[in-house]
Design a protein around this motif. Sequence first.
Motif, PDB file in Angstrom:
ATOM      1  N   PHE B  25       0.832  -1.196   0.000  1.00  9.57           N
ATOM      2  CA  PHE B  25       0.000   0.000   0.000  1.00  9.57           C
ATOM      3  C   PHE B  25       0.872   1.253   0.000  1.00  9.57           C
ATOM      4  N   GLU B  26       1.928   1.202   0.794  1.00 10.82           N
ATOM      5  CA  GLU B  26       2.846   2.336   0.923  1.00 10.82           C
ATOM      6  C   GLU B  26       3.523   2.678  -0.413  1.00 10.82           C
ATOM      7  N   PHE B  27       4.066   1.670  -1.079  1.00 14.61           N
ATOM      8  CA  PHE B  27       4.737   1.888  -2.364  1.00 14.61           C
ATOM      9  C   PHE B  27       3.760   2.387  -3.421  1.00 14.61           C
ATOM     10  N   LEU B  28       2.593   1.746  -3.465  1.00 12.33           N
ATOM     11  CA  LEU B  28       1.614   2.138  -4.478  1.00 12.33           C
ATOM     12  C   LEU B  28       1.173   3.585  -4.219  1.00 12.33           C
ATOM     13  N   HIS B  29       1.003   3.922  -2.956  1.00 12.39           N
ATOM     14  CA  HIS B  29       0.624   5.288  -2.604  1.00 12.39           C
ATOM     15  C   HIS B  29       1.719   6.283  -3.006  1.00 12.39           C
ATOM     16  N   MET B  30       2.976   5.947  -2.733  1.00 12.20           N
ATOM     17  CA  MET B  30       4.085   6.836  -3.092  1.00 12.20           C
ATOM     18  C   MET B  30       4.151   7.077  -4.597  1.00 12.20           C
ATOM     19  N   GLU B  31       3.961   5.995  -5.361  1.00 16.19           N
ATOM     20  CA  GLU B  31       4.003   6.131  -6.821  1.00 16.19           C
ATOM     21  C   GLU B  31       2.830   6.947  -7.334  1.00 16.19           C
ATOM     22  N   LEU B  32       1.683   6.771  -6.686  1.00 21.35           N
ATOM     23  CA  LEU B  32       0.494   7.515  -7.081  1.00 21.35           C
ATOM     24  C   LEU B  32       0.717   9.012  -6.857  1.00 21.35           C
ATOM     25  N   VAL B  33       1.246   9.357  -5.689  1.00 23.23           N
ATOM     26  CA  VAL B  33       1.527  10.761  -5.375  1.00 23.23           C
ATOM     27  C   VAL B  33       2.505  11.323  -6.400  1.00 23.23           C
ATOM     28  N   SER B  34       3.574  10.578  -6.634  1.00 24.99           N
ATOM     29  CA  SER B  34       4.597  11.085  -7.543  1.00 24.99           C
ATOM     30  C   SER B  34       4.029  11.211  -8.963  1.00 24.99           C
ATOM     31  N   TYR B  35       3.170  10.258  -9.362  1.00 18.78           N
ATOM     32  CA  TYR B  35       2.570  10.326 -10.694  1.00 18.78           C
ATOM     33  C   TYR B  35       1.681  11.558 -10.839  1.00 18.78           C
ATOM     34  N   ILE B  36       0.846  11.773  -9.825  1.00 17.57           N
ATOM     35  CA  ILE B  36      -0.098  12.891  -9.910  1.00 17.57           C
ATOM     36  C   ILE B  36       0.639  14.233  -9.950  1.00 17.57           C
ATOM     37  N   TYR B  37       1.709  14.355  -9.188  1.00 14.98           N
ATOM     38  CA  TYR B  37       2.479  15.598  -9.210  1.00 14.98           C
ATOM     39  C   TYR B  37       3.239  15.764 -10.516  1.00 14.98           C
ATOM     40  N   ARG B  38       3.758  14.646 -11.025  1.00 14.98           N
ATOM     41  CA  ARG B  38       4.542  14.683 -12.267  1.00 14.98           C
ATOM     42  C   ARG B  38       3.685  15.109 -13.448  1.00 14.98           C
ATOM     43  N   THR B  39       2.413  14.680 -13.433  1.00 13.55           N
ATOM     44  CA  THR B  39       1.583  14.940 -14.602  1.00 13.55           C
ATOM     45  C   THR B  39       0.731  16.189 -14.465  1.00 13.55           C
ATOM     46  N   ALA B  40       0.847  16.876 -13.328  1.00 13.82           N
ATOM     47  CA  ALA B  40       0.035  18.075 -13.131  1.00 13.82           C
ATOM     48  C   ALA B  40       0.542  19.197 -14.023  1.00 13.82           C
ATOM     49  N   LYS B  41      -0.407  19.943 -14.565  1.00 15.71           N
ATOM     50  CA  LYS B  41      -0.023  21.103 -15.370  1.00 15.71           C
ATOM     51  C   LYS B  41       0.430  22.222 -14.438  1.00 15.71           C
ATOM     52  N   ASN B  42       1.503  22.862 -14.767  1.00  7.98           N
ATOM     53  CA  ASN B  42       2.044  23.989 -13.977  1.00  7.98           C
ATOM     54  C   ASN B  42       2.243  23.670 -12.490  1.00  7.98           C
ATOM     55  N   ASN B  43       2.383  22.393 -12.181  1.00  6.29           N
ATOM     56  CA  ASN B  43       2.599  22.009 -10.780  1.00  6.29           C
ATOM     57  C   ASN B  43       1.611  22.607  -9.809  1.00  6.29           C
ATOM     58  N   GLU B  44       0.354  22.553 -10.169  1.00  2.00           N
ATOM     59  CA  GLU B  44      -0.649  23.148  -9.282  1.00  2.00           C
ATOM     60  C   GLU B  44      -0.875  22.285  -8.049  1.00  2.00           C
ATOM     61  N   GLU B  45      -0.263  22.677  -6.969  1.00  2.00           N
ATOM     62  CA  GLU B  45      -0.337  21.914  -5.710  1.00  2.00           C
ATOM     63  C   GLU B  45      -1.788  21.648  -5.286  1.00  2.00           C
ATOM     64  N   ASP B  46      -2.622  22.687  -5.349  1.00  2.00           N
ATOM     65  CA  ASP B  46      -4.008  22.529  -4.893  1.00  2.00           C
ATOM     66  C   ASP B  46      -4.757  21.462  -5.667  1.00  2.00           C
ATOM     67  N   THR B  47      -4.560  21.454  -6.980  1.00  2.00           N
ATOM     68  CA  THR B  47      -5.254  20.466  -7.806  1.00  2.00           C
ATOM     69  C   THR B  47      -4.796  19.063  -7.442  1.00  2.00           C
ATOM     70  N   CYS B  48      -3.497  18.893  -7.258  1.00  4.35           N
ATOM     71  CA  CYS B  48      -2.956  17.577  -6.926  1.00  4.35           C
ATOM     72  C   CYS B  48      -3.519  17.086  -5.595  1.00  4.35           C
ATOM     73  N   ILE B  49      -3.492  17.967  -4.624  1.00  2.00           N
ATOM     74  CA  ILE B  49      -4.015  17.617  -3.301  1.00  2.00           C
ATOM     75  C   ILE B  49      -5.479  17.200  -3.409  1.00  2.00           C
ATOM     76  N   SER B  50      -6.237  17.967  -4.189  1.00  2.00           N
ATOM     77  CA  SER B  50      -7.663  17.668  -4.236  1.00  2.00           C
ATOM     78  C   SER B  50      -7.922  16.368  -5.010  1.00  2.00           C
ATOM     79  N   LYS B  51      -7.078  16.063  -6.003  1.00  2.00           N
ATOM     80  CA  LYS B  51      -7.232  14.780  -6.712  1.00  2.00           C
ATOM     81  C   LYS B  51      -6.945  13.611  -5.776  1.00  2.00           C
ATOM     82  N   LEU B  52      -5.864  13.744  -5.008  1.00  2.00           N
ATOM     83  CA  LEU B  52      -5.487  12.674  -4.080  1.00  2.00           C
ATOM     84  C   LEU B  52      -6.562  12.493  -3.010  1.00  2.00           C
TER      85      LEU B  52
END
Lengths: 174, 174
Positions: B25-52
């Motif tokens: 669960f931990e690894f999958l969660h880490m990869e998910l976080v990193s994926y969502i941040y990597r693919t975010a447009k303009n590194n929008e922190e708020d959008t990433c947080i809200s997706k997660l």
Amino acid sequence: MVPSRGQSERGKIILISKMAEEVLFEFLHMELVSYIYRTAKNNEEDTCISKLEHLGYRIGQSLIERFTKDTPRFKDDLDIMKFLCKDFWTAIYKKQVDNLRTNHQGVYVLQDNRFKLLQQMASGKQYMEFAPKYLALPCGLVRGALANLGINSIVTAEVTSMPACKFQIIIQKT
Amino acid sequence: MVPSRGQSERGKIILISKMAEEVLFEFLHMELVSYIYRTAKNNEEDTCISKLEHLGYRIGQSLIERFTKDTPRFKDDLDIMKFLCKDFWTAIYKKQVDNLRTNHQGVYVLQDNRFKLLQQMASGKQYMEFAPKYLALPCGLVRGALANLGINSIVTAEVTSMPACKFQIIIQKT
């Protein structure tokens, strides 16, 4: 401290924990697949598959690192495949691979007759077109694990009747 | 059948399975976080947080559905919170919440002194700015679980010194 509700509670917590082990990875994986497809531009199936495979690859690398921390060196490729079929598979999917075959020339086929990540879908051939998206990450897991053990490979999955599934591993000689 | 390598293997497989429960669960969660941040447009922190958070919400809903399948009806909100702190937390993070507080007016604070998803990071205040992205999905898990038990809430997390962490739940009266 959270107030204790007595010894009889312990059994329930253990039961729920066991349940969680079974479903936590599964639920997170399902949401990940659905997220990646939902956010893909123009629903490009190939891109989604390759993203999931890549995520699986990285997780597979990390997992095998941990799992083999205290295991003796593997004798040969077949020995590694047996480790994948038993230890690795049981750790992730709570069951062993049902059948392992090889042509002794670098091709291995791992057959799982009730693959965990396909069990939530209807049995038979009805929804078979949806299977590939749930098999991309598992393929990556295997490829990442092998890569970290020094084996470059191509891993593909094939479903003939759900929830049975075959993973084909072709070792790339360098 | 995969050839058996004898009874002594069983211990190893159980050990590796236990290890997997801890990290999958931990690894999958880490990869998910990193994926969502990597693919975010303009590194929008708020959008990433809200997706997660939203992914966590959906997983929380599914999990609580399973976990409470055979549990008796809860007496009140506090009873539900205790279930979250003990059963739910143990199932997901392999430990209970260390401290539960409430103002008896719909605000609950759950304190975990070694929160599992922060343990991989350095202790102390050094990398505290990175904590929020690993707490969004856990907040969603709690909110989703509560929602499925009929409680609308706002869940936020706060870190003062890693890996300790507080989750604040504010119940929304409707």
